[in-house]
Structures are given as C-alpha cells and as structure tokens.
Write a protein that holds these residues in place. Structure first.
Motif, short mmCIF file in Angstrom:
data_model
loop_
_atom_site.label_atom_id
_atom_site.label_comp_id
_atom_site.label_asym_id
_atom_site.label_seq_id
_atom_site.Cartn_x
_atom_site.Cartn_y
_atom_site.Cartn_z
N LYS A 1 0.83 -1.21 0.00
CA LYS A 1 0.00 0.00 0.00
C LYS A 1 0.86 1.26 0.00
O LYS A 1 0.56 2.23 -0.69
CB LYS A 1 -0.94 -0.01 1.19
CG LYS A 1 -2.04 -1.06 1.07
CD LYS A 1 -2.90 -1.11 2.30
CE LYS A 1 -3.93 -2.23 2.18
NZ LYS A 1 -4.74 -2.37 3.39
N GLU B 1 -6.06 8.40 2.71
CA GLU B 1 -7.10 8.44 3.74
C GLU B 1 -7.68 7.05 3.97
O GLU B 1 -7.87 6.63 5.11
CB GLU B 1 -8.20 9.43 3.31
CG GLU B 1 -9.31 9.55 4.31
CD GLU B 1 -10.38 10.52 3.84
OE1 GLU B 1 -11.49 10.49 4.44
OE2 GLU B 1 -10.16 11.29 2.89
N TRP B 2 -7.96 6.34 2.89
CA TRP B 2 -8.53 5.00 3.01
C TRP B 2 -7.56 4.03 3.67
O TRP B 2 -7.93 3.27 4.55
CB TRP B 2 -8.92 4.48 1.62
CG TRP B 2 -9.40 3.08 1.63
CD1 TRP B 2 -10.62 2.63 2.05
CD2 TRP B 2 -8.66 1.92 1.25
NE1 TRP B 2 -10.70 1.26 1.93
CE2 TRP B 2 -9.50 0.81 1.44
CE3 TRP B 2 -7.38 1.71 0.74
CZ2 TRP B 2 -9.09 -0.48 1.16
CZ3 TRP B 2 -6.98 0.44 0.46
CH2 TRP B 2 -7.83 -0.64 0.67
N VAL B 3 -6.28 4.08 3.28
CA VAL B 3 -5.27 3.18 3.86
C VAL B 3 -5.11 3.45 5.35
O VAL B 3 -5.10 2.52 6.16
CB VAL B 3 -3.93 3.29 3.13
CG1 VAL B 3 -2.81 2.63 3.90
CG2 VAL B 3 -4.02 2.70 1.74
N TYR C 1 -6.66 7.79 -1.48
CA TYR C 1 -6.08 6.47 -1.19
C TYR C 1 -5.38 6.47 0.17
O TYR C 1 -5.52 5.52 0.95
CB TYR C 1 -5.09 6.08 -2.30
CG TYR C 1 -4.52 4.70 -2.13
CD1 TYR C 1 -5.29 3.58 -2.38
CD2 TYR C 1 -3.21 4.52 -1.71
CE1 TYR C 1 -4.77 2.30 -2.21
CE2 TYR C 1 -2.68 3.25 -1.55
CZ TYR C 1 -3.46 2.16 -1.80
OH TYR C 1 -2.95 0.89 -1.64
N LYS D 1 -7.18 4.80 7.42
CA LYS D 1 -8.38 4.47 8.20
C LYS D 1 -8.59 2.97 8.32
O LYS D 1 -9.10 2.50 9.33
CB LYS D 1 -9.62 5.09 7.54
CG LYS D 1 -9.78 6.55 7.84
CD LYS D 1 -11.10 7.06 7.31
CE LYS D 1 -11.28 8.51 7.69
NZ LYS D 1 -12.57 9.03 7.20
N THR D 2 -8.22 2.21 7.30
CA THR D 2 -8.50 0.77 7.31
C THR D 2 -7.35 -0.07 7.81
O THR D 2 -7.55 -1.23 8.16
CB THR D 2 -8.88 0.29 5.91
OG1 THR D 2 -7.81 0.54 5.00
CG2 THR D 2 -10.15 0.96 5.42
N SER D 3 -6.15 0.47 7.86
CA SER D 3 -5.01 -0.34 8.31
C SER D 3 -4.96 -0.39 9.82
O SER D 3 -5.38 0.53 10.51
CB SER D 3 -3.71 0.18 7.74
OG SER D 3 -3.43 1.44 8.28
N GLU D 4 -4.41 -1.47 10.30
CA GLU D 4 -4.24 -1.64 11.75
C GLU D 4 -2.96 -0.97 12.18
O GLU D 4 -1.96 -1.01 11.50
CB GLU D 4 -4.20 -3.12 12.10
CG GLU D 4 -5.45 -3.85 11.68
CD GLU D 4 -5.26 -5.35 11.74
OE1 GLU D 4 -4.19 -5.82 12.16
OE2 GLU D 4 -6.19 -6.05 11.35
N THR D 5 -2.98 -0.35 13.35
CA THR D 5 -1.78 0.33 13.83
C THR D 5 -0.95 -0.55 14.72
O THR D 5 -1.33 -1.51 15.25
CB THR D 5 -2.17 1.60 14.61
OG1 THR D 5 -3.07 1.26 15.66
CG2 THR D 5 -2.79 2.60 13.67
N PHE E 1 -16.07 7.95 -1.76
CA PHE E 1 -16.77 7.61 -0.52
C PHE E 1 -18.20 8.13 -0.44
O PHE E 1 -18.91 7.85 0.51
CB PHE E 1 -16.01 8.17 0.70
CG PHE E 1 -14.59 7.71 0.80
CD1 PHE E 1 -14.26 6.36 0.71
CD2 PHE E 1 -13.57 8.62 0.99
CE1 PHE E 1 -12.95 5.95 0.80
CE2 PHE E 1 -12.26 8.20 1.09
CZ PHE E 1 -11.95 6.86 0.99
#
Length: 156
Positions: free
Chosen positions: A28, A148-150, A146, A152-156, A74
C-alpha cells in the motif's frame, strides 16, 4: 527514485526491520509512492513550458480535485460554500489559461522572434501545457483519497 528506494531499503534490510512490516501494508505504501511519483513527473515535464505565476494558480486546482475525489470514492458530501469556493478556483484557473497575456514567458521576453503566424500556435501550446500541468491534480486527489482509506482501514 531509485536512490530513494535504495536509501530506504538498505537500512531496513540490513537492520532486519523488514520482517516487522507486513507485506500488504508495504504494498500500500508502494502504491502511495507510485501515485505521488506520477504527480511529480507531470509537474517536472510541464513546468518549463508554463509561466511561474500560472503554475502557482494551477496548483490551486488540487483543492477542487480533492473535494471531488472523496465525493466519488466515498460519497462524502460537503457544504454548498465548499463547492462555491471550488468553482471560483476553477473559474480563476480557466481565465488564467485562456488569457493570451499568460503565453510562454520566453516569447514575451524577446528571446524568441514572434511573428503573427507564430502567436496562435504559441497560445495553443500554452493552453495545452497548462492543461497538462493542471492534470497533476488528478493523481494528487487520488493519492489523497487512497492515503485516507489506507490510514483508516489499516491496523496500527
């Protein structure tokens, strides 16, 4: 670009830190870098052909582009004032591109001989290069959405 890749991966590979990074997340980030490289490539190719003040104005086109990209991706809606501001920016950009006084700065400075037959061609090329320069806003807006989406959806 290869220098930056080598500068990033050499310490990561030698230090063994690459195992801690998940490959999907790394992919990503590579996509983010690729999209940003497209933006930079467009600007580098078009910048010598577009006058400096016009470049600055065309760069403001990223605001309407990043307003529309989340709407498309979105379905996000904004206030009418935001759309009005974006429309004012686009109108200003159109006036700057279509204004004959913003033609190639080299032709105005006298370094090129200007003839009556050369002026329409010069103005057309200024418009083409201006539109090409403006097109960098499309990958910039895609990159913004992209990222913003990454994030928001990725785990920290």
């Amino acid at each position: 670009m290869l220098v930056y890749i080598a500068a990033f991966f050499t310490p990561v590979i030698l230090g063994g830190e690459l195992r801690a990074v998940s490959w999907p997340l790394l992919r990503k980030f590579a996509v983010m870098g690729g999209i940003d490289c497209c933006c930079t490539l467009i600007v580098i190719m078009a910048a010598p052909h577009v006058a400096g003040p016009v470049q600055i104005l065309l760069m403001q086109g990223v605001l309407p582009a990043t307003l529309l990209a989340p709407r498309i991706a979105f379905g996000r809606r904004y206030l009418w004032v935001h759309y009005l501001g974006a429309a004012i920016i686009v109108i200003g950009i159109l006036f700057s591109i279509l204004d004959p006084s913003t033609d190639d700065h080299a032709a105005r400075s006298g370094s090129k001989p200007s003839s009556a037959s050369n002026e329409p061609q010069s103005h057309r090329m200024a418009i083409v290069w201006g539109l090409f320069f403006f097109s960098f806003n499309i990958p910039a807006a895609i990159s913004s959405v992209y990222k913003e989406w990454v994030f928001k959806t990725s785990e920290t």
